[in-house]
Write a protein that holds these residues in place. Structure first.
Motif, PDB file in Angstrom:
ATOM      1  N   ALA A 109       0.839  -1.206   0.000  1.00  0.00           N
ATOM      2  CA  ALA A 109       0.000   0.000   0.000  1.00  0.00           C
ATOM      3  C   ALA A 109       0.876   1.259   0.000  1.00  0.00           C
ATOM      4  CB  ALA A 109      -0.928  -0.004   1.208  1.00  0.00           C
ATOM      5  N   PHE A 110       1.943   1.235   0.761  1.00  0.00           N
ATOM      6  CA  PHE A 110       2.861   2.379   0.843  1.00  0.00           C
ATOM      7  C   PHE A 110       3.601   2.573  -0.482  1.00  0.00           C
ATOM      8  CE2 PHE A 110       7.077   4.110   2.269  1.00  0.00           C
ATOM      9  CZ  PHE A 110       6.617   5.351   2.678  1.00  0.00           C
ATOM     10  N   ASP A 111       4.128   1.488  -1.036  1.00  0.00           N
ATOM     11  CA  ASP A 111       4.917   1.581  -2.270  1.00  0.00           C
ATOM     12  C   ASP A 111       4.064   2.006  -3.456  1.00  0.00           C
ATOM     13  OD1 ASP A 111       7.221   0.836  -0.942  1.00  0.00           O
ATOM     14  OD2 ASP A 111       7.056  -1.287  -1.464  1.00  0.00           O
ATOM     15  N   GLU A 112       2.826   1.550  -3.514  1.00  0.00           N
ATOM     16  CA  GLU A 112       1.960   1.945  -4.629  1.00  0.00           C
ATOM     17  C   GLU A 112       1.600   3.424  -4.554  1.00  0.00           C
ATOM     18  OE1 GLU A 112       1.030   0.514  -7.492  1.00  0.00           O
ATOM     19  OE2 GLU A 112       2.490  -1.013  -6.886  1.00  0.00           O
ATOM     20  N   PHE A 113       1.437   3.932  -3.348  1.00  0.00           N
ATOM     21  CA  PHE A 113       1.193   5.369  -3.213  1.00  0.00           C
ATOM     22  C   PHE A 113       2.404   6.154  -3.706  1.00  0.00           C
ATOM     23  CE2 PHE A 113       1.414   9.379  -0.840  1.00  0.00           C
ATOM     24  CZ  PHE A 113       0.212   9.952  -1.239  1.00  0.00           C
ATOM     25  N   LEU A 114       3.602   5.719  -3.317  1.00  0.00           N
ATOM     26  CA  LEU A 114       4.815   6.388  -3.779  1.00  0.00           C
ATOM     27  C   LEU A 114       4.938   6.322  -5.297  1.00  0.00           C
ATOM     28  CD1 LEU A 114       7.543   5.271  -1.196  1.00  0.00           C
ATOM     29  CD2 LEU A 114       6.663   7.578  -1.539  1.00  0.00           C
ATOM     30  N   GLY A 171      -2.686   5.531  10.366  1.00  0.00           N
ATOM     31  CA  GLY A 171      -1.538   5.285   9.505  1.00  0.00           C
ATOM     32  C   GLY A 171      -1.565   6.130   8.248  1.00  0.00           C
ATOM     33  N   VAL A 172      -2.718   6.239   7.626  1.00  0.00           N
ATOM     34  CA  VAL A 172      -2.850   7.052   6.416  1.00  0.00           C
ATOM     35  C   VAL A 172      -2.589   8.522   6.718  1.00  0.00           C
ATOM     36  CG1 VAL A 172      -4.527   7.922   4.719  1.00  0.00           C
ATOM     37  CG2 VAL A 172      -4.381   5.466   5.193  1.00  0.00           C
ATOM     38  N   GLU A 173      -3.123   9.017   7.816  1.00  0.00           N
ATOM     39  CA  GLU A 173      -2.893  10.417   8.180  1.00  0.00           C
ATOM     40  C   GLU A 173      -1.413  10.682   8.444  1.00  0.00           C
ATOM     41  OE1 GLU A 173      -4.874  12.913   8.140  1.00  0.00           O
ATOM     42  OE2 GLU A 173      -6.914  12.107   8.188  1.00  0.00           O
ATOM     43  N   ALA A 174      -0.752   9.741   9.107  1.00  0.00           N
ATOM     44  CA  ALA A 174       0.670   9.907   9.402  1.00  0.00           C
ATOM     45  C   ALA A 174       1.492   9.910   8.125  1.00  0.00           C
ATOM     46  CB  ALA A 174       1.140   8.790  10.340  1.00  0.00           C
ATOM     47  N   VAL A 175       1.208   8.964   7.230  1.00  0.00           N
ATOM     48  CA  VAL A 175       1.924   8.889   5.955  1.00  0.00           C
ATOM     49  C   VAL A 175       1.721  10.172   5.155  1.00  0.00           C
ATOM     50  CG1 VAL A 175       1.918   7.765   3.688  1.00  0.00           C
ATOM     51  CG2 VAL A 175       1.976   6.385   5.763  1.00  0.00           C
ATOM     52  N   ASP A 176       0.496  10.647   5.108  1.00  0.00           N
ATOM     53  CA  ASP A 176       0.187  11.868   4.359  1.00  0.00           C
ATOM     54  C   ASP A 176       1.012  13.039   4.870  1.00  0.00           C
ATOM     55  OD1 ASP A 176      -1.190  13.511   2.510  1.00  0.00           O
ATOM     56  OD2 ASP A 176      -2.597  14.131   4.074  1.00  0.00           O
ATOM     57  N   ALA A 177       1.091  13.184   6.174  1.00  0.00           N
ATOM     58  CA  ALA A 177       1.810  14.319   6.767  1.00  0.00           C
ATOM     59  C   ALA A 177       3.313  14.237   6.500  1.00  0.00           C
ATOM     60  CB  ALA A 177       1.541  14.373   8.270  1.00  0.00           C
ATOM     61  N   VAL A 178       3.908  13.070   6.732  1.00  0.00           N
ATOM     62  CA  VAL A 178       5.365  12.966   6.592  1.00  0.00           C
ATOM     63  C   VAL A 178       5.774  12.996   5.118  1.00  0.00           C
ATOM     64  CG1 VAL A 178       7.418  11.637   7.162  1.00  0.00           C
ATOM     65  CG2 VAL A 178       5.503  11.669   8.749  1.00  0.00           C
TER      66      VAL A 178
END
Length: 210
Positions: A109-114, A171-178
Motif C-alpha cells: 500500500a505504501f509503495d503503490e502510493f509512492l 496510519g494514512v494520516e501519518a503517511v500523508d503528513a510525513v
C-alpha cells in the motif's frame, strides 16, 4: 491517446453531471481527465481552465461541460479515478503477498502510493482530493483508509472492525503528513524521510497486527 491506469467500473463521483454509457462517451471522458492531469503538472490547479483542458483533449468545450460544471468538479473526478486506480493496484500486488503477512501488505500500500506520487500525471497536486477545494472531496484520507482497511482485513482474514479502521486511518494520516514533508524537501521524495515513514508505519501497525 493511451488509457492510464484506472478501474474498469469506477463509482461515478457526485460531481459528474452525466455518467457515460456508450464507449465513445467513456473514451471522451477519459481523454478529458487525462488532459486535466497533464495540465495540472504544467500550470497548477489555480491556472487550470476547462477551456485549456478541452483544447488539450481535442474535444469541444461543450463536451467538458457535459460532464463537469467547473474545473473543481473535473479535478474531483480525477481524484476519484486516482483512488479507484490506487485500490486496484494495491489489490493486484497484495495478491502476491503471503496471506497473513501484514508487513508485506502494508509495504504494498505504501509503495503503490509512492509509485503513483512519482509517476501518475497530476497526482502531485490532486491525489485523492483537492487541497484548495476541501468541499469537493472533503474526507479523502478517510476514503483511502476505508479502501486499504478492507483490503487488509481480507488479506489477514480478520474482521473489518472499528479497531482496524482506526489503525489504518491513523496510519494514512501519518503517511500523508510525513510524505508531504518528504516531497517538499525533494521532488521525488527525500529517501531518508521515506525510510522513516516506512519505519513509523511498521512500528505503529505492530501494536495492532502482531
Amino acid at each position: 491517446m493511451p488509457h492510464r491506469d484506472q478501474p474498469q467500473h469506477p463509482a461515478p463521483p457526485k460531481t459528474l453531471r452525466r455518467v457515460p454509457v456508450q464507449e465513445r462517451s467513456a473514451e471522451r471522458l477519459t481523454r478529458i481527465l487525462d488532459a486535466c492531469a497533464d495540465l495540472l503538472d504544467e500550470v497548477g490547479y489555480e491556472d487550470l481552465s476547462t477551456r485549456a483542458v478541452a483544447a488539450r483533449a481535442g474535444v469541444p468545450i461543450g463536451s467538458v461541460y457535459r460532464f463537469f460544471g467547473n474545473k473543481r468538479a473535473m479535478a474531483d473526478a480525477l481524484a476519484h479515478r486516482n483512488l479507484d486506480a490506487y485500490a486496484e493496484r494495491v489489490a493486484a500486488r497484495m495478491a502476491g503477498v503471503e496471506r497473513g503477512d501484514w508487513r508485506g501488505a502494508v509495504d504494498v500500500a505504501f509503495d503503490e502510493f509512492l509509485a503513483m506520487k512519482r509517476g501518475v500525471p497530476g497526482f502531485g497536486l490532486v491525489d485523492f482530493g483537492i487541497p484548495s477545494a476541501p468541499d469537493a472531496m472533503p474526507d479523502a484520507n478517510s476514503d483511502v483508509a476505508a479502501r486499504v482497511a478492507g483490503l487488509l482485513a481480507s488479506h489477514l482474514d480478520r474482521p473489518l472492525d472499528k479497531k482496524l479502521r482506526r489503525t489504518v486511518l491513523v496510519g494514512v494520516e501519518a503517511v500523508d503528513a510525513v510524505l508531504q514533508l518528504a516531497f517538499r524537501v525533494h521532488p521525488s521524495g527525500d529517501p531518508d524521510l521515506i525510510d522513516e515513514t516506512r519505519t513509523l508505519l511498521h512500528s505503529y501497525f505492530a501494536g495492532s497486527l502482531d
